[in-house]
Design a protein around this motif. Sequence first.
Motif, PDB file in Angstrom:
ATOM      1  N   UNK A 108      41.410  57.236  37.313  1.00 38.30           N
ATOM      2  CA  UNK A 108      42.090  55.892  36.670  1.00 38.30           C
ATOM      3  C   UNK A 108      42.295  54.935  37.661  1.00 38.30           C
ATOM      4  N   UNK A 109      42.309  55.237  39.081  1.00 38.45           N
ATOM      5  CA  UNK A 109      42.045  54.220  40.029  1.00 38.45           C
ATOM      6  C   UNK A 109      41.245  54.545  40.991  1.00 38.45           C
ATOM      7  N   UNK A 110      40.366  53.633  41.298  1.00 38.01           N
ATOM      8  CA  UNK A 110      39.315  53.865  42.273  1.00 38.01           C
ATOM      9  C   UNK A 110      39.105  53.032  43.464  1.00 38.01           C
ATOM     10  N   UNK A 111      39.512  53.248  44.517  1.00 36.17           N
ATOM     11  CA  UNK A 111      39.337  52.366  45.592  1.00 36.17           C
ATOM     12  C   UNK A 111      37.696  52.652  46.538  1.00 36.17           C
ATOM     13  N   UNK A 156      40.878  49.649  38.282  1.00 38.55           N
ATOM     14  CA  UNK A 156      42.085  50.252  37.510  1.00 38.55           C
ATOM     15  C   UNK A 156      41.787  50.467  36.096  1.00 38.55           C
ATOM     16  N   UNK A 157      41.628  51.705  35.786  1.00 37.35           N
ATOM     17  CA  UNK A 157      40.917  52.309  34.282  1.00 37.35           C
ATOM     18  C   UNK A 157      39.728  51.361  33.848  1.00 37.35           C
ATOM     19  N   UNK A 158      38.683  51.315  34.995  1.00 36.73           N
ATOM     20  CA  UNK A 158      37.445  50.676  34.992  1.00 36.73           C
ATOM     21  C   UNK A 158      37.298  49.366  35.109  1.00 36.73           C
ATOM     22  N   UNK A 159      38.431  48.568  35.126  1.00 36.97           N
ATOM     23  CA  UNK A 159      38.365  47.042  35.392  1.00 36.97           C
ATOM     24  C   UNK A 159      38.426  46.643  36.849  1.00 36.97           C
ATOM     25  N   UNK A 160      37.544  45.950  37.356  1.00 38.98           N
ATOM     26  CA  UNK A 160      37.505  45.754  38.598  1.00 38.98           C
ATOM     27  C   UNK A 160      38.687  44.504  39.059  1.00 38.98           C
ATOM     28  N   UNK A 161      39.300  44.734  40.081  1.00 42.34           N
ATOM     29  CA  UNK A 161      40.507  43.892  40.402  1.00 42.34           C
ATOM     30  C   UNK A 161      39.965  42.866  41.138  1.00 42.34           C
ATOM     31  N   UNK A 162      39.133  42.827  42.132  1.00 45.15           N
ATOM     32  CA  UNK A 162      38.593  41.839  42.999  1.00 45.15           C
ATOM     33  C   UNK A 162      38.107  40.743  42.192  1.00 45.15           C
ATOM     34  N   UNK A 200      50.207  48.800  33.970  1.00 47.52           N
ATOM     35  CA  UNK A 200      50.621  49.535  35.175  1.00 47.52           C
ATOM     36  C   UNK A 200      52.231  49.574  35.032  1.00 47.52           C
ATOM     37  N   UNK A 201      52.815  50.796  35.191  1.00 49.85           N
ATOM     38  CA  UNK A 201      54.185  50.878  35.300  1.00 49.85           C
ATOM     39  C   UNK A 201      54.631  51.165  36.592  1.00 49.85           C
ATOM     40  N   UNK A 202      55.905  50.693  37.114  1.00 49.56           N
ATOM     41  CA  UNK A 202      56.340  50.623  38.378  1.00 49.56           C
ATOM     42  C   UNK A 202      57.818  51.506  38.617  1.00 49.56           C
ATOM     43  N   UNK A 203      58.077  52.296  39.346  1.00 46.64           N
ATOM     44  CA  UNK A 203      59.249  52.626  39.554  1.00 46.64           C
ATOM     45  C   UNK A 203      59.689  52.502  41.091  1.00 46.64           C
ATOM     46  N   UNK A 233      47.960  52.706  32.267  1.00 50.14           N
ATOM     47  CA  UNK A 233      47.054  53.446  32.755  1.00 50.14           C
ATOM     48  C   UNK A 233      47.801  54.483  33.849  1.00 50.14           C
ATOM     49  N   UNK A 234      48.588  53.922  34.707  1.00 49.09           N
ATOM     50  CA  UNK A 234      49.036  54.594  35.828  1.00 49.09           C
ATOM     51  C   UNK A 234      50.624  54.064  36.239  1.00 49.09           C
ATOM     52  N   UNK A 235      51.623  54.963  36.537  1.00 49.11           N
ATOM     53  CA  UNK A 235      52.788  54.667  37.164  1.00 49.11           C
ATOM     54  C   UNK A 235      52.871  54.815  38.565  1.00 49.11           C
ATOM     55  N   UNK A 236      53.183  53.681  39.232  1.00 49.74           N
ATOM     56  CA  UNK A 236      53.284  53.763  40.755  1.00 49.74           C
ATOM     57  C   UNK A 236      54.982  53.982  41.012  1.00 49.74           C
ATOM     58  N   UNK A 237      55.199  54.687  41.911  1.00 50.94           N
ATOM     59  CA  UNK A 237      56.456  54.946  42.525  1.00 50.94           C
ATOM     60  C   UNK A 237      56.668  54.655  43.813  1.00 50.94           C
TER      61      UNK A 237
END
Length: 243
Positions: A4-7, A67-73, A88-91, A162-166
């Motif tokens: 779901x996330x690829x760097x 992120x979920x197949x979308x290029x952020x650059x 994206x969700x954040x905690x 797609x993803x929750x970041x804590x």
Amino acid sequence: MTDVVRLESVSKIYGRGQSAVAALREMSVGIPRGSFTAVMGPSGSGKSTFLHCSAGLDVPSSGSVRLGGTELAGMNESALTELRRRRVGFVFQAFNLVSALTVLENITLPLRLAGAKVDGAWLAEIVGRVGLDGRTGHRPAQLSGGQQQRVAIARALVTRPEVVFGDEPTGALDTMTARDVLVLLREVVSSLGQTVVMVTHDPVAASYADTVLFLADGRIVDSMAAPTAEKVAERMTRLGAWN
Ligand SMILES: Nc1ncnc2c1ncn2[C@@H]1O[C@H](COP(=O)(O)OP(=O)(O)OP(=O)(O)O)[C@@H](O)[C@H]1O
């Protein structure tokens, strides 16, 4: 499992010239959908920078983040804001709830900001999951720290991201309350099928994850599946994290 996330070869350099600091060095990693990943490493190893670049909160100096197949650059700031709101969700350690809003209003705030409709069934499911039935009309100040973090977790889930970041989500909680929040995050992955990536300094917190990534000096130097607190603590000691 798909990532779901690829760097790919992500570097992040802060400053320039003599004062330049490489926070991430050619980092490549994938986060599988439906997994719980903990990110550990000594202070200054690049954990927050990794989280921020993965979540579209910061822009790498080079490399690719998908992120979920979308290029952020190459995305502009308004497109990144839109992506963060919807996908994206954040905690955070400090809960970051809006004190003037009720629990329910805090939870649904990301939907209002994104101009998206409330999915009543999903809302009821997450409010029930986080154990806040009957408290949805309260204000944050009327809740304990653990309850406030449960509100923040529900808020992070409301858009079905797609993803929750804590970022140290249990850092401000006492041991017992932290444990309840970790059990909840584990359920969010195991029962709701969400993806969670959590930065932590705490080997016990990391032991709730499926995989622990160990960072040192801007690189992933190791990973551990089926972590236990003891094994994680031992690995951190070898990284010199607590010297
Ligand atoms: N905005 C910034 N400007 C300059 N340098 C920065 C900035 N943000 C981070 N750094 C540097 O980048 C490196 C990695 O920082 P980062 O905050 O990602 O580490 P961390 O592992 O999250 O640390 P900690 O556990 O202490 O929070 C450090 O050397 C830090 O000083």
